[in-house]
Scaffold this motif. Structure first.
Motif, PDB file in Angstrom:
ATOM      1  N   GLU A   1      -6.356   1.769   7.133  1.00 40.98           N
ATOM      2  CA  GLU A   1      -6.746   0.821   6.058  1.00 40.98           C
ATOM      3  C   GLU A   1      -5.407   2.641   4.910  1.00 40.98           C
ATOM      4  N   PRO A   2      -4.648   1.337   4.390  1.00 40.39           N
ATOM      5  CA  PRO A   2      -4.129   2.384   2.936  1.00 40.39           C
ATOM      6  C   PRO A   2      -4.878   2.513   1.711  1.00 40.39           C
ATOM      7  N   LEU A   3      -5.320   3.520   1.472  1.00 34.77           N
ATOM      8  CA  LEU A   3      -5.856   3.585   0.162  1.00 34.77           C
ATOM      9  C   LEU A   3      -5.420   2.831  -1.108  1.00 34.77           C
ATOM     10  N   VAL A   4      -4.087   2.989  -1.326  1.00 38.21           N
ATOM     11  CA  VAL A   4      -3.795   2.183  -2.228  1.00 38.21           C
ATOM     12  C   VAL A   4      -2.053   1.780  -1.633  1.00 38.21           C
ATOM     13  N   ALA A   5      -1.641   0.768  -2.160  1.00 40.89           N
ATOM     14  CA  ALA A   5      -0.016   0.275  -2.219  1.00 40.89           C
ATOM     15  C   ALA A   5       0.378  -0.933  -3.630  1.00 40.89           C
ATOM     16  N   THR A   6       1.117  -1.174  -3.176  1.00 41.59           N
ATOM     17  CA  THR A   6       1.684  -1.012  -4.843  1.00 41.59           C
ATOM     18  C   THR A   6       2.491  -2.892  -4.464  1.00 41.59           C
ATOM     19  N   SER A   7       2.826  -2.892  -3.343  1.00 39.37           N
ATOM     20  CA  SER A   7       3.389  -3.760  -2.896  1.00 39.37           C
ATOM     21  C   SER A   7       3.169  -4.637  -1.538  1.00 39.37           C
ATOM     22  N   SER A   8       3.993  -5.768  -1.284  1.00 39.75           N
ATOM     23  CA  SER A   8       3.352  -6.515   0.335  1.00 39.75           C
ATOM     24  C   SER A   8       3.913  -5.338   1.654  1.00 39.75           C
ATOM     25  N   LEU A   9       4.952  -4.863   0.677  1.00 44.16           N
ATOM     26  CA  LEU A   9       5.850  -4.144   1.468  1.00 44.16           C
ATOM     27  C   LEU A   9       5.745  -2.795   2.151  1.00 44.16           C
ATOM     28  N   ALA A  10       5.016  -2.119   0.430  1.00 40.80           N
ATOM     29  CA  ALA A  10       4.007  -0.736   1.343  1.00 40.80           C
ATOM     30  C   ALA A  10       3.085  -0.912   1.968  1.00 40.80           C
ATOM     31  N   LEU A  11       2.646  -1.906   1.637  1.00 39.39           N
ATOM     32  CA  LEU A  11       1.162  -2.040   2.766  1.00 39.39           C
ATOM     33  C   LEU A  11       1.907  -1.989   3.937  1.00 39.39           C
ATOM     34  N   ALA A  12       2.605  -2.960   4.252  1.00 40.17           N
ATOM     35  CA  ALA A  12       2.562  -3.270   5.636  1.00 40.17           C
ATOM     36  C   ALA A  12       3.428  -1.989   6.233  1.00 40.17           C
ATOM     37  N   MET A  13       3.837  -1.363   5.401  1.00 41.58           N
ATOM     38  CA  MET A  13       4.427  -0.332   6.235  1.00 41.58           C
ATOM     39  C   MET A  13       3.734   0.907   6.169  1.00 41.58           C
ATOM     40  N   ALA A  14       2.182   1.402   5.072  1.00 41.84           N
ATOM     41  CA  ALA A  14       1.321   2.069   5.360  1.00 41.84           C
ATOM     42  C   ALA A  14       0.570   2.019   6.763  1.00 41.84           C
ATOM     43  N   ARG A  15       0.813   0.211   6.517  1.00 44.26           N
ATOM     44  CA  ARG A  15      -0.298   0.235   7.395  1.00 44.26           C
ATOM     45  C   ARG A  15       0.011   0.676   9.030  1.00 44.26           C
ATOM     46  N   GLU A  16       1.353   0.135   9.312  1.00 49.74           N
ATOM     47  CA  GLU A  16       2.190   0.240  10.614  1.00 49.74           C
ATOM     48  C   GLU A  16       2.064   1.386  11.025  1.00 49.74           C
ATOM     49  N   GLN A  17       1.947   2.394   9.463  1.00 48.49           N
ATOM     50  CA  GLN A  17       2.201   4.055  10.351  1.00 48.49           C
ATOM     51  C   GLN A  17       0.839   4.443  11.069  1.00 48.49           C
ATOM     52  N   LEU A  18      -0.503   4.440  10.092  1.00 49.13           N
ATOM     53  CA  LEU A  18      -1.804   4.079   9.857  1.00 49.13           C
ATOM     54  C   LEU A  18      -1.763   3.302  12.305  1.00 49.13           C
ATOM     55  N   ARG A  19      -1.204   2.379  11.808  1.00 44.54           N
ATOM     56  CA  ARG A  19      -2.336   2.260  12.895  1.00 44.54           C
ATOM     57  C   ARG A  19      -1.526   2.666  14.251  1.00 44.54           C
ATOM     58  N   ARG A  20       0.129   3.231  14.295  1.00 44.95           N
ATOM     59  CA  ARG A  20       0.771   3.890  15.792  1.00 44.95           C
ATOM     60  C   ARG A  20       0.294   5.627  15.058  1.00 44.95           C
ATOM     61  N   ARG A  21      -0.600   5.753  13.927  1.00 44.50           N
ATOM     62  CA  ARG A  21      -0.531   7.104  13.946  1.00 44.50           C
ATOM     63  C   ARG A  21       1.134   8.140  14.295  1.00 44.50           C
ATOM     64  N   SER A  22       1.372   7.942  13.655  1.00 45.12           N
ATOM     65  CA  SER A  22       3.684   7.933  13.350  1.00 45.12           C
ATOM     66  C   SER A  22       4.316   7.648  12.578  1.00 45.12           C
ATOM     67  N   GLY A  23       4.416   8.897  12.316  1.00 46.07           N
ATOM     68  CA  GLY A  23       5.594   8.543  10.859  1.00 46.07           C
ATOM     69  C   GLY A  23       6.089   9.641   9.549  1.00 46.07           C
ATOM     70  N   PRO A  24       6.402   9.062   9.176  1.00 49.05           N
ATOM     71  CA  PRO A  24       6.741   9.980   7.624  1.00 49.05           C
ATOM     72  C   PRO A  24       5.676  10.408   7.174  1.00 49.05           C
ATOM     73  N   ALA A  25       4.996   9.606   7.114  1.00 47.17           N
ATOM     74  CA  ALA A  25       3.522   9.801   6.257  1.00 47.17           C
ATOM     75  C   ALA A  25       2.558  10.872   6.934  1.00 47.17           C
ATOM     76  N   TYR A  26       2.896  10.498   8.404  1.00 43.35           N
ATOM     77  CA  TYR A  26       1.705  11.993   9.458  1.00 43.35           C
ATOM     78  C   TYR A  26       2.739  13.178   9.591  1.00 43.35           C
ATOM     79  N   GLU A  27       4.278  13.246  10.050  1.00 48.06           N
ATOM     80  CA  GLU A  27       4.749  14.509   9.122  1.00 48.06           C
ATOM     81  C   GLU A  27       4.789  15.197   8.048  1.00 48.06           C
ATOM     82  N   ALA A  28       4.268  15.111   6.627  1.00 52.68           N
ATOM     83  CA  ALA A  28       4.246  15.380   5.207  1.00 52.68           C
ATOM     84  C   ALA A  28       2.864  15.692   5.780  1.00 52.68           C
ATOM     85  N   VAL A  29       1.955  15.210   6.481  1.00 57.56           N
ATOM     86  CA  VAL A  29       0.711  15.466   6.449  1.00 57.56           C
ATOM     87  C   VAL A  29       0.647  16.994   7.304  1.00 57.56           C
TER      88      VAL A  29
END
Length: 235
Positions: A62-90
């Motif tokens: 789960e994301p630690l913090v999200a300021t909107s439903s869109l942000a929550l859904a997008m962060a969850r999806e990246q975490l679920r698939r373990r892929s995306g811009p957030a993972y590349e940034a890490v």
């Protein structure tokens, strides 16, 4: 804007038990601080309405913090698939900027979800913990935008503050744990000295010896002695 704020992977609710959700016990206060920080930033800048924060060393579901439903859904999806811009940034330790036209080629597994959420542009910047990238702060836009320097700088500043807050709270937790360990060891030594007539050095040596023989931490042996009033190996 503020009534949309979310943390612990869901809508904020009153009376949530300490340690619930994705935050380990002791870091709940950081969750509230980060939620306020990101929500305030979203309120001050129309460019930063949709923000999320993930930290892979604390929770990877789960994301630690999200300021909107869109942000929550997008962060969850990246975490679920373990892929995306957030993972590349890490992985790279660098900001990652991606548009809807680029996403299918760069992150094909995340592209359908982004389209479903009508998310057109995204920037993810690394959140550093103990000097290394351990999470990411992401900003999402529903329209295609050119991410300018002010928006990127703001995102990086928020990520730096988030990392500092988490690291500071961890240091406080570690200090409290160390103090508690010293208290337990002192109590256990007192028990052994009283029960078995040992000198302080002998009691300490006995605790360390049992810790090594059992292959458990000295704190665990001390807690057992303090609670039971005895040490099986000495009976």
């Amino acid at each position: 804007m503020h009534d949309q704020s979310m943390r612990r992977g869901g809508q904020l609710t009153k009376g949530s038990p300490p340690g619930s959700g994705v935050w380990p016990a002791g870091l709940e206060g950081v969750a509230a601080t980060l939620e306020g920080l990101l929500s305030a930033s979203a309120g001050l800048s129309g460019q930063l309405e949709h923000l999320s924060l993930i930290h892979l060393h604390l929770d990877d579901a789960e994301p630690l913090v999200a300021t909107s439903s869109l942000a929550l859904a997008m962060a969850r999806e990246q975490l679920r698939r373990r892929s995306g811009p957030a993972y590349e940034a890490v992985e790279t330790g660098m900001p990652v900027i991606v548009s809807s036209s680029e996403r299918p080629g760069r992150f094909p597994s995340a592209a359908p979800s982004a389209a479903e959420q009508e998310q057109a542009s995204e920037v993810a910047v690394p959140v550093r913990s103990r000097g290394r990238p351990a999470g990411a702060l992401s900003v999402y836009w529903t329209e295609l935008v050119d991410v300018d320097l002010p928006a990127l700088t703001m995102a990086q500043a928020l990520a730096a503050q988030a990392g500092d807050l988490i690291d500071h709270r961890r240091q406080v937790m570690n200090l409290h744990a160390a103090m508690r360990s010293r208290e337990l060891i002192g109590q256990a030594c007192g028990v052994l000295m009283s029960r078995y007539g040992l000198a302080e050095e002998q009691a300490m040596h006995a605790l360390r010896l049992v810790s090594q023989e059992r292959n458990v931490k000295l704190r665990e042996v001390s807690a057992e002695v303090a609670e039971s009033g005895t040490l099986v190996e000495l009976d």
